[in-house]
Write a protein that holds these residues in place. Structure first.
Motif, PDB file in Angstrom:
ATOM      1  N   GLY A 134      -2.983  -0.813 -32.905  1.00  0.00           N
ATOM      2  CA  GLY A 134      -2.641   0.531 -33.891  1.00  0.00           C
ATOM      3  C   GLY A 134      -0.728   1.221 -33.470  1.00  0.00           C
ATOM      4  N   LYS A 135      -0.728   1.444 -34.963  1.00  0.00           N
ATOM      5  CA  LYS A 135       0.603   1.840 -35.125  1.00  0.00           C
ATOM      6  C   LYS A 135       1.508   3.039 -34.331  1.00  0.00           C
ATOM      7  CE  LYS A 135       2.570  -0.241 -39.578  1.00  0.00           C
ATOM      8  NZ  LYS A 135       2.850  -0.846 -40.452  1.00  0.00           N
ATOM      9  N   ARG A 136       0.849   3.943 -34.140  1.00  0.00           N
ATOM     10  CA  ARG A 136      -0.546   5.632 -33.880  1.00  0.00           C
ATOM     11  C   ARG A 136       1.603   6.294 -34.043  1.00  0.00           C
ATOM     12  NH1 ARG A 136      -1.101   2.154 -29.145  1.00  0.00           N
ATOM     13  NH2 ARG A 136       0.773   2.588 -27.870  1.00  0.00           N
ATOM     14  N   THR A 137       1.348   6.192 -34.833  1.00  0.00           N
ATOM     15  CA  THR A 137       2.840   6.764 -35.943  1.00  0.00           C
ATOM     16  C   THR A 137       2.308   8.149 -36.821  1.00  0.00           C
ATOM     17  OG1 THR A 137       3.215   5.059 -37.619  1.00  0.00           O
ATOM     18  CG2 THR A 137       4.690   5.484 -35.689  1.00  0.00           C
ATOM     19  N   THR A 138       1.362   8.057 -37.034  1.00  0.00           N
ATOM     20  CA  THR A 138       1.069   9.241 -38.010  1.00  0.00           C
ATOM     21  C   THR A 138       0.447  10.265 -37.420  1.00  0.00           C
ATOM     22  OG1 THR A 138       0.717   7.313 -39.656  1.00  0.00           O
ATOM     23  CG2 THR A 138      -0.243   9.849 -40.235  1.00  0.00           C
ATOM     24  N   PRO A 139       1.018  11.682 -37.268  1.00  0.00           N
ATOM     25  CA  PRO A 139       0.333  13.066 -37.143  1.00  0.00           C
ATOM     26  C   PRO A 139      -0.794  13.599 -37.935  1.00  0.00           C
ATOM     27  CG  PRO A 139       2.048  13.441 -37.981  1.00  0.00           C
ATOM     28  CD  PRO A 139       2.144  11.663 -38.222  1.00  0.00           C
ATOM     29  N   LEU A 140      -1.793  14.437 -37.186  1.00  0.00           N
ATOM     30  CA  LEU A 140      -2.862  14.698 -38.068  1.00  0.00           C
ATOM     31  C   LEU A 140      -2.148  15.739 -39.680  1.00  0.00           C
ATOM     32  CD1 LEU A 140      -5.968  15.015 -37.787  1.00  0.00           C
ATOM     33  CD2 LEU A 140      -5.874  16.793 -36.573  1.00  0.00           C
ATOM     34  N   GLU A 141      -1.395  16.071 -39.638  1.00  0.00           N
ATOM     35  CA  GLU A 141      -0.432  16.555 -40.667  1.00  0.00           C
ATOM     36  C   GLU A 141      -0.485  15.783 -41.667  1.00  0.00           C
ATOM     37  OE1 GLU A 141      -0.619  19.260 -37.137  1.00  0.00           O
ATOM     38  OE2 GLU A 141       0.462  17.096 -38.094  1.00  0.00           O
ATOM     39  N   GLN A 142       0.158  15.037 -41.457  1.00  0.00           N
ATOM     40  CA  GLN A 142       0.393  13.762 -42.683  1.00  0.00           C
ATOM     41  C   GLN A 142      -0.877  12.164 -42.868  1.00  0.00           C
ATOM     42  OE1 GLN A 142       4.077  11.852 -41.090  1.00  0.00           O
ATOM     43  NE2 GLN A 142       4.753  13.122 -40.838  1.00  0.00           N
ATOM     44  N   MET A 143      -1.913  12.553 -42.739  1.00  0.00           N
ATOM     45  CA  MET A 143      -3.456  11.782 -42.576  1.00  0.00           C
ATOM     46  C   MET A 143      -3.656  11.876 -43.915  1.00  0.00           C
ATOM     47  SD  MET A 143      -6.815  11.926 -40.424  1.00  0.00           S
ATOM     48  CE  MET A 143      -8.072  12.933 -41.672  1.00  0.00           C
ATOM     49  N   THR A 144      -4.083  11.064 -44.910  1.00  0.00           N
ATOM     50  CA  THR A 144      -3.792  10.667 -46.065  1.00  0.00           C
ATOM     51  C   THR A 144      -5.819  11.392 -46.128  1.00  0.00           C
ATOM     52  OG1 THR A 144      -4.915   8.795 -46.547  1.00  0.00           O
ATOM     53  CG2 THR A 144      -2.529   9.338 -46.535  1.00  0.00           C
ATOM     54  N   LEU A 145      -6.423  11.466 -47.839  1.00  0.00           N
ATOM     55  CA  LEU A 145      -7.655  11.255 -47.726  1.00  0.00           C
ATOM     56  C   LEU A 145      -8.194   9.856 -47.631  1.00  0.00           C
ATOM     57  CD1 LEU A 145     -10.196  12.560 -49.216  1.00  0.00           C
ATOM     58  CD2 LEU A 145      -9.487  12.235 -51.540  1.00  0.00           C
ATOM     59  N   LYS A 146      -7.479   8.905 -48.011  1.00  0.00           N
ATOM     60  CA  LYS A 146      -7.879   7.616 -47.945  1.00  0.00           C
ATOM     61  C   LYS A 146      -8.504   7.392 -46.495  1.00  0.00           C
ATOM     62  CE  LYS A 146      -6.963   2.333 -48.635  1.00  0.00           C
ATOM     63  NZ  LYS A 146      -6.462   2.228 -48.787  1.00  0.00           N
ATOM     64  N   GLN A 147      -7.730   7.746 -45.712  1.00  0.00           N
ATOM     65  CA  GLN A 147      -7.652   7.674 -43.991  1.00  0.00           C
ATOM     66  C   GLN A 147      -9.020   8.075 -43.272  1.00  0.00           C
ATOM     67  OE1 GLN A 147      -3.569   8.730 -42.865  1.00  0.00           O
ATOM     68  NE2 GLN A 147      -3.537   6.625 -42.119  1.00  0.00           N
ATOM     69  N   GLY A 148      -9.099   9.317 -43.887  1.00  0.00           N
ATOM     70  CA  GLY A 148     -10.239  11.085 -43.858  1.00  0.00           C
ATOM     71  C   GLY A 148     -10.793  10.106 -44.498  1.00  0.00           C
ATOM     72  N   LEU A 149     -12.086   9.845 -45.487  1.00  0.00           N
ATOM     73  CA  LEU A 149     -12.577   9.075 -45.895  1.00  0.00           C
ATOM     74  C   LEU A 149     -12.778   7.424 -45.096  1.00  0.00           C
ATOM     75  CD1 LEU A 149     -12.631   9.162 -50.308  1.00  0.00           C
ATOM     76  CD2 LEU A 149     -13.982  10.762 -47.725  1.00  0.00           C
ATOM     77  N   LEU A 150     -12.535   6.867 -44.758  1.00  0.00           N
ATOM     78  CA  LEU A 150     -12.291   5.018 -43.870  1.00  0.00           C
ATOM     79  C   LEU A 150     -12.775   6.120 -42.682  1.00  0.00           C
ATOM     80  CD1 LEU A 150      -9.322   3.593 -44.621  1.00  0.00           C
ATOM     81  CD2 LEU A 150     -11.731   3.180 -45.605  1.00  0.00           C
ATOM     82  N   ILE A 151     -12.192   6.944 -41.731  1.00  0.00           N
ATOM     83  CA  ILE A 151     -12.874   7.430 -40.128  1.00  0.00           C
ATOM     84  C   ILE A 151     -14.155   7.801 -41.197  1.00  0.00           C
ATOM     85  CG2 ILE A 151     -13.192   9.747 -38.709  1.00  0.00           C
ATOM     86  CD1 ILE A 151      -9.602   9.337 -39.456  1.00  0.00           C
ATOM     87  N   GLY A 152     -14.463   9.329 -42.265  1.00  0.00           N
ATOM     88  CA  GLY A 152     -15.714   9.197 -42.304  1.00  0.00           C
ATOM     89  C   GLY A 152     -16.869   7.996 -42.280  1.00  0.00           C
ATOM     90  N   CYS A 153     -16.222   6.992 -42.800  1.00  0.00           N
ATOM     91  CA  CYS A 153     -17.440   6.030 -43.082  1.00  0.00           C
ATOM     92  C   CYS A 153     -17.277   4.751 -41.826  1.00  0.00           C
ATOM     93  CB  CYS A 153     -16.851   4.455 -44.255  1.00  0.00           C
ATOM     94  SG  CYS A 153     -17.131   5.275 -45.635  1.00  0.00           S
ATOM     95  N   ALA A 154     -16.684   4.884 -41.221  1.00  0.00           N
ATOM     96  CA  ALA A 154     -17.353   4.729 -39.924  1.00  0.00           C
ATOM     97  C   ALA A 154     -18.120   5.653 -38.526  1.00  0.00           C
ATOM     98  CB  ALA A 154     -14.912   4.138 -39.099  1.00  0.00           C
ATOM     99  N   GLN A 155     -17.688   6.704 -39.193  1.00  0.00           N
ATOM    100  CA  GLN A 155     -18.711   7.937 -38.197  1.00  0.00           C
ATOM    101  C   GLN A 155     -20.283   7.622 -38.840  1.00  0.00           C
ATOM    102  OE1 GLN A 155     -18.508  12.312 -37.094  1.00  0.00           O
ATOM    103  NE2 GLN A 155     -18.582  11.941 -39.315  1.00  0.00           N
ATOM    104  N   ALA A 156     -20.481   6.904 -39.922  1.00  0.00           N
ATOM    105  CA  ALA A 156     -21.745   6.369 -40.423  1.00  0.00           C
ATOM    106  C   ALA A 156     -22.538   5.120 -39.537  1.00  0.00           C
ATOM    107  CB  ALA A 156     -21.879   6.172 -41.732  1.00  0.00           C
ATOM    108  N   LEU A 157     -21.423   4.387 -38.779  1.00  0.00           N
ATOM    109  CA  LEU A 157     -21.793   3.260 -37.702  1.00  0.00           C
ATOM    110  C   LEU A 157     -22.370   3.873 -36.734  1.00  0.00           C
ATOM    111  CD1 LEU A 157     -19.013   1.214 -38.028  1.00  0.00           C
ATOM    112  CD2 LEU A 157     -21.152   0.773 -39.431  1.00  0.00           C
TER     113      LEU A 157
END
Length: 264
Positions: A134-157
């Motif tokens: 992982g690049k580890r360059t994006t702070p929380l303030e710059q997270m996108t909706l797409k990233q949030g949704l993908l993390i949410g889908c991962a949470q379902a696992l």
């Protein structure tokens, strides 16, 4: 409940709920190795309440800002706080829906020691790869909706025992380029609505239970809350320094131990 059992189980829940090492993998060890009796639904709900108190207490200022910004967003205009609040809401939906649809199947078919051993190791390796690549360059303030949704889908696992809710959400966040602190913080914030929903659902089964030992529940809540708060504090303090590999190695060792139990 025996006092020793109560303390150990509450500590396990408090320490493993937020570390990326799987609480279900640890909770199976006392019953499988030591033949401890099942602690019961009431105690499970209590220790989850404890972890909820811990995460809400630790992030209380953040939560106030997020909730305030969320309400203000209805009047028009978005801020980083209001966007993050919406991301938490949207990212909770996949796990909530999957829980309603698949909880019965998972409970019946996926709670074996072998499944937990496999998921503990597989998702442990995934965590290590995400932290490494992982690049580890994006702070929380710059997270996108797409990233949030993908993390949410991962949470379902994480409905699959042994996966680890915090582990799989941090894994996805790191894979998407978030900083370690951002990945952990979003994972912890994301736990709040899920614990509320799952704990509330389980609590419905206790409404007519007149055999509850309220003293056991009080101590379960207290111990899990204190241990979870300490866990969150030190994890966030050390995460940038130690990374995820200590947890990866630990998960692999734990997985091997569970395999020995499964085939022993």
């Amino acid at each position: 409940m025996d006092t020793l059992h109560l303390v150990i189980l509450a500590l396990i829940q408090g320490l493993t709920e937020f570390l990326p090492i799987s609480s279900s993998a640890h909770l199976i060890l006392p019953s499988e190795v030591l033949n401890w009796p099942d602690q019961g639904l009431a105690f499970d709900v209590a220790v989850h309440v404890g972890t909820l108190i811990a995460v809400v207490g630790y992030f209380r200022k953040d939560i106030v800002h997020l909730v305030t910004a969320w309400f203000v967003s209805f009047k028009g205009g978005q801020t980083s706080d209001s966007r993050l609040a919406w991301y938490v809401i949207w990212a909770t939906i996949p796990a909530g829906l999957c829980g309603l649809i698949f909880s019965g199947f998972i409970e019946e078919h996926l709670r074996s020691v072998l499944v937990i051993a496999a998921t503990t190791m597989i998702f442990g390796v995934a965590l290590g790869m995400a932290d490494w690549k992982g690049k580890r360059t994006t702070p929380l303030e710059q997270m996108t909706l797409k990233q949030g949704l993908l993390i949410g889908c991962a949470q379902a696992l994480a409905l699959i025992p042994g996966t680890s809710r915090s582990g799989v959400t941090i894994t996805m966040a790191l894979a998407l380029g978030l900083e370690r602190q951002a990945a952990a913080r979003f994972s912890f914030l994301l736990s709040i609505p899920l614990i509320v929903l799952s704990g509330g659902y389980e609590a419905l089964g206790l409404l007519e239970d007149s055999t509850i030992d309220w003293s056991d529940l009080f101590w379960g809540i207290t111990i899990s809350a204190v241990s979870a708060a300490l866990c969150i504090h030190f994890f966030l303090k050390l995460i940038d320094r130690i990374g995820m590999w200590p947890f990866v190695v630990y998960r692999l060792i734990l997985g091997v131990i569970l395999l020995l139990i499964a085939f022993g």
